[in-house]
Write a protein that holds these residues in place. Structure first.
Motif, PDB file in Angstrom:
ATOM      1  N   ARG A  53       0.858  -1.186   0.000  1.00 25.18           N
ATOM      2  CA  ARG A  53       0.000   0.000   0.000  1.00 25.18           C
ATOM      3  C   ARG A  53       0.890   1.230   0.000  1.00 25.18           C
ATOM      4  O   ARG A  53       2.090   1.133   0.233  1.00 25.18           O
ATOM      5  CB  ARG A  53      -0.925   0.014   1.217  1.00 25.18           C
ATOM      6  CG  ARG A  53      -0.167   0.135   2.534  1.00 25.18           C
ATOM      7  CD  ARG A  53      -1.099   0.430   3.713  1.00 25.18           C
ATOM      8  NE  ARG A  53      -0.373   0.612   4.936  1.00 25.18           N
ATOM      9  CZ  ARG A  53       0.187   1.746   5.349  1.00 25.18           C
ATOM     10  NH1 ARG A  53       0.116   2.822   4.600  1.00 25.18           N
ATOM     11  NH2 ARG A  53       0.824   1.818   6.489  1.00 25.18           N
ATOM     12  N   THR A  54       0.324   2.396  -0.233  1.00 22.59           N
ATOM     13  CA  THR A  54       1.089   3.642  -0.194  1.00 22.59           C
ATOM     14  C   THR A  54       1.537   3.915   1.241  1.00 22.59           C
ATOM     15  O   THR A  54       0.737   3.825   2.178  1.00 22.59           O
ATOM     16  CB  THR A  54       0.239   4.813  -0.718  1.00 22.59           C
ATOM     17  OG1 THR A  54      -0.145   4.520  -2.071  1.00 22.59           O
ATOM     18  CG2 THR A  54       1.032   6.108  -0.696  1.00 22.59           C
ATOM     19  N   TYR A  56       3.493   6.707   3.705  1.00 24.25           N
ATOM     20  CA  TYR A  56       3.790   8.135   3.745  1.00 24.25           C
ATOM     21  C   TYR A  56       5.045   8.442   4.561  1.00 24.25           C
ATOM     22  O   TYR A  56       5.455   7.629   5.401  1.00 24.25           O
ATOM     23  CB  TYR A  56       2.573   8.893   4.280  1.00 24.25           C
ATOM     24  CG  TYR A  56       1.389   8.752   3.355  1.00 24.25           C
ATOM     25  CD1 TYR A  56       1.317   9.506   2.191  1.00 24.25           C
ATOM     26  CD2 TYR A  56       0.391   7.833   3.620  1.00 24.25           C
ATOM     27  CE1 TYR A  56       0.261   9.361   1.316  1.00 24.25           C
ATOM     28  CE2 TYR A  56      -0.683   7.670   2.739  1.00 24.25           C
ATOM     29  CZ  TYR A  56      -0.737   8.440   1.596  1.00 24.25           C
ATOM     30  OH  TYR A  56      -1.772   8.287   0.719  1.00 24.25           O
ATOM     31  N   THR A  92      10.446   5.982   6.631  1.00 26.84           N
ATOM     32  CA  THR A  92      10.454   6.537   5.277  1.00 26.84           C
ATOM     33  C   THR A  92      10.684   8.047   5.312  1.00 26.84           C
ATOM     34  O   THR A  92      10.190   8.735   6.194  1.00 26.84           O
ATOM     35  CB  THR A  92       9.128   6.253   4.552  1.00 26.84           C
ATOM     36  OG1 THR A  92       8.070   6.870   5.268  1.00 26.84           O
ATOM     37  CG2 THR A  92       8.881   4.775   4.433  1.00 26.84           C
ATOM     38  N   THR A  95       7.303   9.546   0.168  1.00 27.08           N
ATOM     39  CA  THR A  95       6.127   8.706  -0.065  1.00 27.08           C
ATOM     40  C   THR A  95       6.540   7.515  -0.925  1.00 27.08           C
ATOM     41  O   THR A  95       7.189   7.677  -1.954  1.00 27.08           O
ATOM     42  CB  THR A  95       5.020   9.503  -0.779  1.00 27.08           C
ATOM     43  OG1 THR A  95       4.671  10.621   0.043  1.00 27.08           O
ATOM     44  CG2 THR A  95       3.793   8.644  -1.018  1.00 27.08           C
ATOM     45  N   LEU A  96       6.171   6.319  -0.477  1.00 25.84           N
ATOM     46  CA  LEU A  96       6.461   5.097  -1.224  1.00 25.84           C
ATOM     47  C   LEU A  96       5.151   4.584  -1.808  1.00 25.84           C
ATOM     48  O   LEU A  96       4.193   4.338  -1.080  1.00 25.84           O
ATOM     49  CB  LEU A  96       7.077   4.041  -0.303  1.00 25.84           C
ATOM     50  CG  LEU A  96       8.335   4.450   0.457  1.00 25.84           C
ATOM     51  CD1 LEU A  96       8.768   3.342   1.397  1.00 25.84           C
ATOM     52  CD2 LEU A  96       9.444   4.810  -0.511  1.00 25.84           C
ATOM     53  N   LEU A  97       5.102   4.461  -3.127  1.00 28.58           N
ATOM     54  CA  LEU A  97       3.886   4.041  -3.803  1.00 28.58           C
ATOM     55  C   LEU A  97       3.775   2.522  -3.851  1.00 28.58           C
ATOM     56  O   LEU A  97       4.789   1.826  -3.991  1.00 28.58           O
ATOM     57  CB  LEU A  97       3.840   4.612  -5.214  1.00 28.58           C
ATOM     58  CG  LEU A  97       3.862   6.143  -5.303  1.00 28.58           C
ATOM     59  CD1 LEU A  97       3.951   6.582  -6.744  1.00 28.58           C
ATOM     60  CD2 LEU A  97       2.640   6.730  -4.628  1.00 28.58           C
ATOM     61  N   ALA A  98       2.563   2.027  -3.748  1.00 28.32           N
ATOM     62  CA  ALA A  98       2.309   0.588  -3.792  1.00 28.32           C
ATOM     63  C   ALA A  98       2.802   0.003  -5.108  1.00 28.32           C
ATOM     64  O   ALA A  98       2.568   0.578  -6.177  1.00 28.32           O
ATOM     65  CB  ALA A  98       0.826   0.319  -3.618  1.00 28.32           C
ATOM     66  N   ARG A 100       5.794  -0.157  -6.296  1.00 24.51           N
ATOM     67  CA  ARG A 100       7.020   0.452  -6.834  1.00 24.51           C
ATOM     68  C   ARG A 100       8.197   0.070  -5.950  1.00 24.51           C
ATOM     69  O   ARG A 100       8.048  -0.106  -4.742  1.00 24.51           O
ATOM     70  CB  ARG A 100       6.908   1.977  -6.864  1.00 24.51           C
ATOM     71  CG  ARG A 100       5.799   2.508  -7.721  1.00 24.51           C
ATOM     72  CD  ARG A 100       6.184   2.383  -9.194  1.00 24.51           C
ATOM     73  NE  ARG A 100       5.161   2.932 -10.043  1.00 24.51           N
ATOM     74  CZ  ARG A 100       5.375   3.917 -10.883  1.00 24.51           C
ATOM     75  NH1 ARG A 100       6.565   4.466 -11.002  1.00 24.51           N
ATOM     76  NH2 ARG A 100       4.386   4.354 -11.630  1.00 24.51           N
TER      77      ARG A 100
END
Length: 172
Positions: A53-54, A56, A92, A95-98, A100
């Motif tokens: 999931r994304t 933050y 983190t 933001t880490l995208l699902a 990726r």
């Protein structure tokens, strides 16, 4: 006679061009495999860690939020997380995208001391050890040099954050 000589030169020139193209093709393929790294060149699969999931900035990574997937892009840039165990518990910065990859540069260690929380200040000079309470003026990880306000005197001192969450004051 001249016609046959010209024809044989043309055949030789075509053969040389074909040989040259073959050499260029082989070198190009060799260059691609060289860029893949030893794991890809030897046929071993490479893996990357991706979030489910994304996530933050400021969130702590948990193994339940992550999964390992096989890398299928041969041109992927290095510097991404390859194992869940290597990034579990890190914080983190972006933001880490699902789905990726997770760049290692977008992660940091958790803070050992937090701004405004009480810490123990320690000054050591040979056998002399002085201890006091202090308040960090910033968040910091182990090994960071930070400024801390001595709660007794109000003086601001600099020190290095230690693994036991204390701050070792540096002498001026």
């Amino acid at each position: 006679m001249m016609f046959r000589l010209l024809q044989s030169r043309q055949k030789k020139a075509r053969a040389d061009r074909a040989r040259g193209l073959f050499v260029v093709l082989v070198l190009a393929l060799a260059g691609l495999t060289g860029g893949l790294g030893t794991a890809q060149a030897s046929g071993e699969a490479r893996f990357a860690v991706v979030p489910k999931r994304t996530i933050y900035p400021g969130e702590q990574l948990d193994a339940a939020q992550l999964e390992e997937v096989e890398v299928t892009n041969p041109n992927i840039a290095p510097g991404y997380a390859e194992e869940i165990a290597a990034v579990n518990g890190l914080i983190t910065k972006k933001t880490l995208l699902a789905g990726r990859i997770i760049p290692v540069s977008s992660l940091r260690e958790p803070f050992a001391v937090s701004r405004g929380k009480t810490v123990r200040l320690v000054f050591q000079n040979g056998p002399l050890i002085i201890s006091a309470s202090g308040t960090p003026l910033e968040d910091a990880s182990v090994g960071d040099l930070i400024k801390v306000r001595n709660m007794d005197s109000g003086v601001i001192v600099s020190g290095t954050v230690m693994g036991d969450h204390s701050v070792h004051v540096v002498a001026k």
